[in-house]
Design an enzyme around this catalytic site. Structure first.
Site, mmCIF file in Angstrom:
data_model
loop_
_atom_site.group_PDB
_atom_site.id
_atom_site.type_symbol
_atom_site.label_atom_id
_atom_site.label_comp_id
_atom_site.label_asym_id
_atom_site.label_seq_id
_atom_site.Cartn_x
_atom_site.Cartn_y
_atom_site.Cartn_z
ATOM 1 N N ASN A 210 0.844 -1.205 0.000
ATOM 2 C CA ASN A 210 0.000 0.000 0.000
ATOM 3 C C ASN A 210 0.873 1.247 0.000
ATOM 4 O O ASN A 210 2.103 1.149 -0.040
ATOM 5 C CB ASN A 210 -0.952 -0.031 1.206
ATOM 6 C CG ASN A 210 -0.195 -0.116 2.514
ATOM 7 O OD1 ASN A 210 0.583 0.778 2.848
ATOM 8 N ND2 ASN A 210 -0.387 -1.190 3.263
ATOM 9 N N ASP A 281 -4.563 -5.812 4.960
ATOM 10 C CA ASP A 281 -5.637 -6.621 5.553
ATOM 11 C C ASP A 281 -5.649 -8.017 4.944
ATOM 12 O O ASP A 281 -6.023 -8.984 5.589
ATOM 13 C CB ASP A 281 -6.996 -5.946 5.302
ATOM 14 C CG ASP A 281 -7.117 -4.644 6.087
ATOM 15 O OD1 ASP A 281 -6.590 -4.609 7.216
ATOM 16 O OD2 ASP A 281 -7.694 -3.671 5.564
ATOM 17 N N LYS A 291 8.596 -17.674 -10.000
ATOM 18 C CA LYS A 291 7.972 -16.515 -10.641
ATOM 19 C C LYS A 291 6.887 -16.982 -11.621
ATOM 20 O O LYS A 291 7.154 -17.865 -12.463
ATOM 21 C CB LYS A 291 9.052 -15.717 -11.384
ATOM 22 C CG LYS A 291 8.520 -14.456 -12.001
ATOM 23 C CD LYS A 291 9.585 -13.720 -12.770
ATOM 24 C CE LYS A 291 8.931 -12.629 -13.600
ATOM 25 N NZ LYS A 291 9.820 -12.087 -14.602
ATOM 26 N N PHE A 331 -3.567 3.496 15.020
ATOM 27 C CA PHE A 331 -3.803 4.528 14.012
ATOM 28 C C PHE A 331 -4.954 4.074 13.129
ATOM 29 O O PHE A 331 -5.077 2.894 12.830
ATOM 30 C CB PHE A 331 -2.545 4.735 13.144
ATOM 31 C CG PHE A 331 -1.620 5.762 13.700
ATOM 32 C CD1 PHE A 331 -0.843 5.473 14.801
ATOM 33 C CD2 PHE A 331 -1.549 7.029 13.137
ATOM 34 C CE1 PHE A 331 -0.005 6.424 15.339
ATOM 35 C CE2 PHE A 331 -0.698 7.992 13.665
ATOM 36 C CZ PHE A 331 0.071 7.694 14.766
ATOM 37 N N LYS A 345 -12.998 0.963 15.953
ATOM 38 C CA LYS A 345 -11.703 0.250 16.061
ATOM 39 C C LYS A 345 -11.187 0.223 17.496
ATOM 40 O O LYS A 345 -10.707 -0.796 17.964
ATOM 41 C CB LYS A 345 -10.644 0.959 15.206
ATOM 42 C CG LYS A 345 -10.398 0.289 13.877
ATOM 43 C CD LYS A 345 -9.188 0.915 13.222
ATOM 44 C CE LYS A 345 -8.956 0.333 11.851
ATOM 45 N NZ LYS A 345 -7.929 1.019 11.117
ATOM 46 N N LYS A 349 -10.445 -3.326 19.373
ATOM 47 C CA LYS A 349 -9.053 -3.754 19.496
ATOM 48 C C LYS A 349 -8.442 -3.550 20.875
ATOM 49 O O LYS A 349 -7.287 -3.877 21.101
ATOM 50 C CB LYS A 349 -8.196 -3.029 18.452
ATOM 51 C CG LYS A 349 -8.679 -3.311 17.046
ATOM 52 C CD LYS A 349 -7.707 -2.842 16.024
ATOM 53 C CE LYS A 349 -8.238 -3.130 14.627
ATOM 54 N NZ LYS A 349 -7.216 -3.155 13.618
#
Ligand SMILES: Cc1cc2nc3c(=O)[nH]c(=O)nc-3n(C[C@H](O)[C@H](O)[C@H](O)COP(=O)(O)O)c2cc1C
Length: 403
Positions: A210, A281, A291, A331, A345, A349
């Site tokens: 990401n 995620d 490959k 975060f 969250k 958590k």
């Protein structure tokens, strides 16, 4: 937030030009800088260069001050009092020997004896001089007196040889000086920060990742060190430099990050964990050992994904099972319904607080040097901070830790 006055003592080493780089870096950090030089050092580089860089008179001649009574700011005593940190960059074997023995016959050694400021020494010399038992004993003596050192490294030396004695990296020296300008409210505490993206391998050359740059996490780790914590940074792929003084662990996947986290907290009684990484995620369900060749694909390539473990939940459970007291900060990077998603969250958590930022804006969040965050506490309280530099955000987050 921190003190600001840095007095640089410059001595006659071949590494003298590095003092100019350190000063430039400190100027970028917003420090006020003054310079004192030994007479020998002025034969290597003119004081005019340092004067131009700092916009201040350079202190060289210990007797000259008596000829210039109008400028009381440059007497060695007022300079010694002005300094919050006195850093000798570079430091010759000669200045180290003088300081260790209370000799004060030049501008740098005189201030070294007169100042109560925190002292940092960045030695630079030939390896035989550095490893000479006399130098070693002088360095140990200065350490006993509370002087800190940025140890020299192996590298090219002026005498056309390689060995230990090459001055430390200029960024490390500037970062260490900056750290000495801070109070140490986190002294004795263990802070573990995760940063950057995770990369989840598809085959040996391809992966899913990401857009996290790691900037927020690196700023947190750097600030935790500045505030006195024993700091560990566990980072996914990032092009950022590992901050000075921080125990750095490089990982790729979420699973590796979780293992590194467990490994680093398993022997601790108490730890502060700051989860600033952007953990994927999902990961590819079936990793291909070789490959994947284009010719083996049909005109459609499908990668089946499976869920990654939730690191925050897992690490809280691991801490509970092993009776480790955790203060955990999460975060939330969201593009919509920021506060609502972050609040969900924090409950799910078991975090102490969560830092929510909007990653749909290009002026803050991923890759940006600035961030605008809201801090949401377990008791439902919400604090919205103004847009500020990521190192200031890091300071604001860390000063809210209560353990
Ligand atoms: C070209 C050159 C490079 C030198 N580099 C170093 C050095 O890196 N480290 C060191 O301890 N001495 C070095 N010296 C020796 C010092 O300059 C010498 O000991 C001097 O008296 C130190 O003065 P100061 O400590 O008052 O600045 C060098 C000398 C020369 C001529």
């Amino acid at each position: 937030m921190r003190k600001n006055n840095v007095l640089i003592g410059v001595t006659a080493s071949i590494a003298i030009y590095k003092a100019l780089e350190v000063i430039s870096l400190l100027k970028k950090k917003g420090c006020s800088i003054r310079v004192a030089m030994t007479k020998e050092a002025t034969r290597f580089i003119s004081p005019v260069v340092f004067q131009a860089l700092t916009n201040s008179k350079v202190y060289v001649d210990v007797l000259e001050e008596f000829d210039d009574l109008s400028d009381t700011n440059i007497t060695h005593i007022s300079l010694a009092k002005w300094a919050d940190v006195f850093a000798i960059v570079p430091a010759t074997s000669n200045i180290i020997a003088k300081l260790a023995n209370g000799i004060s016959d030049d501008a740098v050694s005189l201030i070294g004896l007169a100042t109560k400021a925190k002292k940092l020494i960045a030695p630079a010399m030939n390896s035989d001089m550095y490893l000479n038992p006399i130098t070693i004993s002088n360095i140990n003596r200065l350490k006993e007196y509370g002087c800190e050192f940025v140890e020299p490294i192996e590298g090219d030396l002026a005498c056309n040889t390689k060995g230990v004695g090459h001055i430390a990296d200029v960024c490390d020296i500037a970062d260490k000086i900056e750290s000495m300008l801070y109070e140490k409210p986190l002294s004795g505490k263990n802070v573990i920060v995760t940063a950057g993206p995770t990369s989840e391998a598809i085959d040996p050359v391809r992966y899913i990742t990401n857009k996290s740059s790691g900037k927020m996490g690196y700023a947190l780790a750097k600030m935790a060190y500045n505030l006195g914590a024993n700091t560990i940074l566990i980072s996914g792929q990032s092009c950022l430099r590992a901050p000075y003084g921080v125990d750095f662990v490089n990982v790729e996947s979420a699973e590796e990050m979780l293992n590194a986290l467990k490994d680093k907290i398993k022997n601790l009684d108490k730890a502060i964990v700051v989860m600033a990484s952007a953990i994927a995620d999902f990961k590819p369900k079936n990793y291909q050992n070789k490959k994947i060749k284009k010719r083996d694909m049909t005109n459609k390539m499908v990668i089946e994904l499976t869920e990654n473990p939730d690191l925050t939940k897992e690490i809280n459970r691991f801490a509970k099972d092993n009776k480790i007291e955790l203060f955990s900060i999460g975060f939330a990077a969201e593009t919509n319904d920021l506060i609502q998603n972050a609040t969900e969250k924090i409950k799910k958590k078991g975090l102490n607080f969560i830092v929510a930022n909007d990653v749909s804006r290009s002026d803050i969040g991923f890759s940006s040097d600035e961030n605008e965050v809201s801090i949401i506490y377990a008791n439902g309280k919400i604090e919205k901070l103004d847009k500020m530099k990521k190192d200031v955000v890091a300071y604001e987050i860390l000063r809210r830790i209560e353990t």
